[in-house]
Design an enzyme around this catalytic site. Structure first.
Site, PDB file in Angstrom:
ATOM      1  N   ASN A 107       0.872  -1.339   0.024  1.00 46.06           N
ATOM      2  CA  ASN A 107       0.031   0.079   0.006  1.00 46.06           C
ATOM      3  C   ASN A 107       0.970   1.259   0.053  1.00 46.06           C
ATOM      4  O   ASN A 107       2.036   1.039   0.561  1.00 46.06           O
ATOM      5  CB  ASN A 107      -0.875   0.073   1.531  1.00 46.06           C
ATOM      6  N   HIS A 109       0.717   5.152   1.257  1.00 47.32           N
ATOM      7  CA  HIS A 109       0.015   5.966   2.334  1.00 47.32           C
ATOM      8  C   HIS A 109       0.481   7.472   2.189  1.00 47.32           C
ATOM      9  O   HIS A 109       1.802   7.655   2.557  1.00 47.32           O
ATOM     10  CB  HIS A 109      -0.133   5.419   3.761  1.00 47.32           C
ATOM     11  N   SER A 136       4.544   7.158   2.535  1.00 43.61           N
ATOM     12  CA  SER A 136       5.038   5.839   2.961  1.00 43.61           C
ATOM     13  C   SER A 136       4.608   4.644   2.128  1.00 43.61           C
ATOM     14  O   SER A 136       3.540   4.669   1.692  1.00 43.61           O
ATOM     15  CB  SER A 136       4.522   5.168   4.361  1.00 43.61           C
ATOM     16  N   ASP A 145      -3.022   0.796   7.999  1.00 44.80           N
ATOM     17  CA  ASP A 145      -1.908   1.571   7.928  1.00 44.80           C
ATOM     18  C   ASP A 145      -0.721   1.248   8.870  1.00 44.80           C
ATOM     19  O   ASP A 145       0.037   2.293   9.151  1.00 44.80           O
ATOM     20  CB  ASP A 145      -2.302   3.193   7.949  1.00 44.80           C
TER      21      ASP A 145
HETATM   22  C1  GAR Z   1      -2.212   8.738  -3.323  1.00 42.61           C
HETATM   23  O1  GAR Z   1      -2.011   9.974  -2.718  1.00 42.61           O
HETATM   24  C2  GAR Z   1      -2.173   7.910  -2.237  1.00 42.61           C
HETATM   25  O2  GAR Z   1      -1.014   7.945  -1.493  1.00 42.61           O
HETATM   26  C3  GAR Z   1      -3.623   7.960  -1.548  1.00 42.61           C
HETATM   27  O3  GAR Z   1      -4.460   8.073  -2.607  1.00 42.61           O
HETATM   28  C4  GAR Z   1      -3.767   8.667  -3.632  1.00 42.61           C
HETATM   29  C5  GAR Z   1      -4.249   7.933  -5.019  1.00 42.61           C
HETATM   30  O4  GAR Z   1      -3.758   8.610  -5.920  1.00 42.61           O
HETATM   31  N1  GAR Z   1      -3.744   6.738  -0.769  1.00 42.61           N
HETATM   32  C6  GAR Z   1      -4.412   6.900   0.329  1.00 42.61           C
HETATM   33  O5  GAR Z   1      -4.717   7.696   0.838  1.00 42.61           O
HETATM   34  C7  GAR Z   1      -4.490   5.380   1.092  1.00 42.61           C
HETATM   35  N2  GAR Z   1      -5.246   5.551   2.406  1.00 42.61           N
HETATM   36  P1  GAR Z   1      -3.964   7.807  -7.317  1.00 42.61           P
HETATM   37  O6  GAR Z   1      -5.123   7.447  -7.700  1.00 42.61           O
HETATM   38  O7  GAR Z   1      -3.438   9.212  -8.201  1.00 42.61           O
HETATM   39  O8  GAR Z   1      -2.694   7.212  -7.549  1.00 42.61           O
END
Ligand code: GAR
Length: 210
Positions: A107, A109, A136, A145
């Site tokens: 994942n 985060h 991370s 997480d």
């Molecule tokens: C990213 O910023 C990722 O870190 C976050 O969602 C976004 C997805 O962007 N993830 C979380 O918040 C997980 N809890 P993307 O769809 O453009 O890759």
């Protein structure tokens, strides 16, 4: 070659970074499928453009989290992946699903874990007056997480940052570190031991290690 299934919920810019690295030959792997819990998101278009099989499994069509995750588990397993990559997949997974892919699920985060687990991480870092924020990549465990961190990238918080401007700079780092970790895993250099991520047989520093 490593078989990868990517789970998304939205724009899929991390998915794109991984697709680009596979297409460039930096990652020796095949993305077998992209699964989204939301229909018609940009990430699905990105996958289709790259000729990758897409699946929409809409959580709204299921009665419970258990029912959804059982269907999701079956769908993921039908692609016999070596690695499951959560790339902006905005759902909490049931323990049985996580258990099934133990040591094989990553994942990303948007915080320097263990800080700011959960949502709205950029705004929370700004509100707390932090000068440094980041992102991370970690192995997924039952603890939300909370699994072993593999790589973190730091991003300075600037005086006039909003959650949006900060998120943009965090995204740039995400697109560097996520493909890197997927590459390591695909080269079989990266494993999860009890509470550690291990790269090339060397434990990576964990929470609590100095
Ligand atoms: C990213 O910023 C990722 O870190 C976050 O969602 C976004 C997805 O962007 N993830 C979380 O918040 C997980 N809890 P993307 O769809 O453009 O890759």
């Amino acid at each position: 070659r490593t078989r990868i299934v990517v789970l998304i919920s939205g724009s899929g810019s991390n998915l794109q970074a991984i697709i680009d690295a596979v297409q460039a030959g930096d990652i020796q792997a095949d993305i077998c499928a992209v699964i989204s819990n939301r229909p018609n998101v940009l990430g699905l278009e990105r996958a289709e453009k790259a000729g990758i099989t897409t699946v929409t499994l809409d959580h709204k069509e299921f009665e419970s989290r258990d029912a959804y995750d059982a269907a999701l588990m079956n769908k993921i397993e039908s692609f016999t992946p070596d690695l499951v990559v959560l790339a902006g997949f905005m759902r909490i997974l049931t323990p049985s699903l996580v258990q099934k892919f133990k040591g094989k699920m990553l994942n990303i985060h948007p915080s320097l874990l263990p800080k700011y687990q959960g949502l709205n991480t950029h705004q929370r870092a700004i509100d707390a007056g932090d000068s440094v924020h980041g992102v991370s990549v970690h192995f997924v465990t039952e603890e939300l997480d909370g699994g072993p961190v593999i790589v973190q990238a730091k991003v300075d918080i600037l005086p006039n940052d909003t959650a949006d401007t900060l998120a943009q700079r965090v995204h740039q780092q995400e697109h560097i570190i996520y493909p890197l970790v997927v590459k390591w895993f695909s080269e079989q250099r990266l494993t999860m031991e009890a509470h550690y991520a291990v790269l090339d047989n060397k434990e990576l520093p964990s929470e609590g290690a100095q």
